[in-house]
Design an enzyme around this catalytic site. Structure first.
Site, mmCIF file in Angstrom:
data_model
loop_
_atom_site.group_PDB
_atom_site.id
_atom_site.type_symbol
_atom_site.label_atom_id
_atom_site.label_comp_id
_atom_site.label_asym_id
_atom_site.label_seq_id
_atom_site.Cartn_x
_atom_site.Cartn_y
_atom_site.Cartn_z
ATOM 1 N N PRO A 2 0.827 -1.203 0.000
ATOM 2 C CA PRO A 2 0.000 0.000 0.000
ATOM 3 C C PRO A 2 0.867 1.262 0.000
ATOM 4 C CG PRO A 2 -0.849 -1.595 1.559
ATOM 5 C CD PRO A 2 0.474 -2.118 1.095
ATOM 6 N N GLU A 3 0.463 2.238 -0.806
ATOM 7 C CA GLU A 3 1.205 3.485 -0.915
ATOM 8 C C GLU A 3 0.353 4.624 -0.359
ATOM 9 O OE1 GLU A 3 2.967 3.837 -4.878
ATOM 10 O OE2 GLU A 3 2.929 1.653 -5.075
ATOM 11 N N LYS A 60 3.861 5.962 4.597
ATOM 12 C CA LYS A 60 3.031 4.767 4.491
ATOM 13 C C LYS A 60 2.653 4.213 5.856
ATOM 14 C CE LYS A 60 5.431 3.541 0.202
ATOM 15 N NZ LYS A 60 6.231 2.504 -0.501
ATOM 16 N N ARG A 281 12.973 -3.795 -9.340
ATOM 17 C CA ARG A 281 11.519 -3.595 -9.379
ATOM 18 C C ARG A 281 11.050 -3.446 -10.821
ATOM 19 N NH1 ARG A 281 9.683 -1.895 -4.397
ATOM 20 N NH2 ARG A 281 7.671 -2.630 -5.167
#
Length: 294
Positions: A2-3, A60, A281
């Site tokens: 989650p950002e 976050k 990534r």
């Protein structure tokens, strides 16, 4: 993971649902949540009988302000998301009492931690569903929590910083722009999803070198950052993976997503979206729409 939009969505929900309530008890089957700083016994000592006085976000992290100047920090990591409701044990598993289809979503079924609250009986539990058990949960005196590396090393908030401050942070910086945007000591709240979205909106290739960017490029990134993050909040986050809100509902940013996880599909300008690895990534981008500055 989650950002900013996902965590902000949760924080706004929690403000409406848990402020003013007291924590009566704690259950968990995964006491490693509290390490390396605390044990379950220490955690209980800090939270039991405390009143929830406020909820905010820092990067976050979810920060729940408790009475007696205590602070509860929750970092959701890869698969965590808080839920507010009521559960009961059946066959050694927590089952939602509500017949809501939202709570029946399998992603909401990995209950690892419950804070029992006073107040309405149909919503007297703050639970953490966390498939992979990577979340972090800490509580202690505020000054102690604020001095932990989890918070102390964070950069400025992506939706609070002004352009001049944002531009100044690039001074002497080197590397690829996607990695820099994801660096939480540089600016907080942006991860893999929204770095892809921001850079597509700004028309900047994710492998562009930050030391080569001009002011016009930085202005485009800054403007896109604010637009994309606010849009993410408006649509209550992205649920391409595990994220759900406190009622167990998926976020809807996926309906308007630009490039993230759309390899081989068409971008809004009808070009094929590509994928590459940057710093381990995945980066999703359009080579036609996004300029490579190197």
């Amino acid at each position: 993971m989650p950002e900013l939009p996902e965590v902000e969505t949760v924080v706004r929900d929690l403000r409406l649902k848990i402020i003013g309530r007291r924590i009566l008890d704690v259950w968990t089957d995964w006491p490693k949540y509290f390490k390396p700083h605390y044990s379950l016994a220490t955690f209980k000592k800090h939270v039991l009988r405390k009143k929830i006085e406020g909820v905010e976000r820092r990067g976050k992290n979810i920060l729940i302000h408790l009475s007696d100047k205590h602070l509860l920090l929750i970092h959701l990591k890869m698969t965590g998301h808080p839920l507010v409701g009521k559960w009961q044990i059946a066959n050694r598993k927590w089952i939602p009492v509500s017949k809501s289809k939202l709570m029946a979503d399998p992603k909401n079924g990995f209950i690892r931690l419950i804070l029992f609250l006073d107040g309405p009986k149909n919503s007297n539990m703050l639970a953490l569903s966390d498939l992979r058990r990577f979340a972090k949960v800490l509580c202690g005196p505020k000054e102690e929590i604020f001095n932990l590396p989890d918070l102390k090393g964070l950069g400025p908030e992506a939706l609070v910083i002004n352009f001049r401050e944002f531009s100044d942070r690039f001074e002497g910086k080197r590397g690829k722009i996607k990695q820099v945007l994801m660096d939480q000591s540089f600016v907080v709240g942006i991860g893999n999803i929204y770095s892809d979205e921001v850079l597509y909106k700004a028309k900047i290739h994710p492998a562009s070198r930050v030391e080569k960017l001009k002011e016009k490029h930085l202005k485009a990134i800054f403007k896109a950052m604010r637009e994309i993050l606010n849009k993410g909040i408006k649509f209550r986050g992205t649920s391409s993976d595990d994220f759900r809100d406190t009622a167990g509902k998926k976020g809807e940013y996926g309906k308007v997503i630009l490039v993230y996880q759309k390899t081989g599909q068409k971008c809004p300008k009808k070009h094929i979206i590509q994928r590459m690895k940057i710093g381990g990534r995945s980066a999703h981008f359009c080579s036609k729409c996004q300029e490579l500055i190197s």
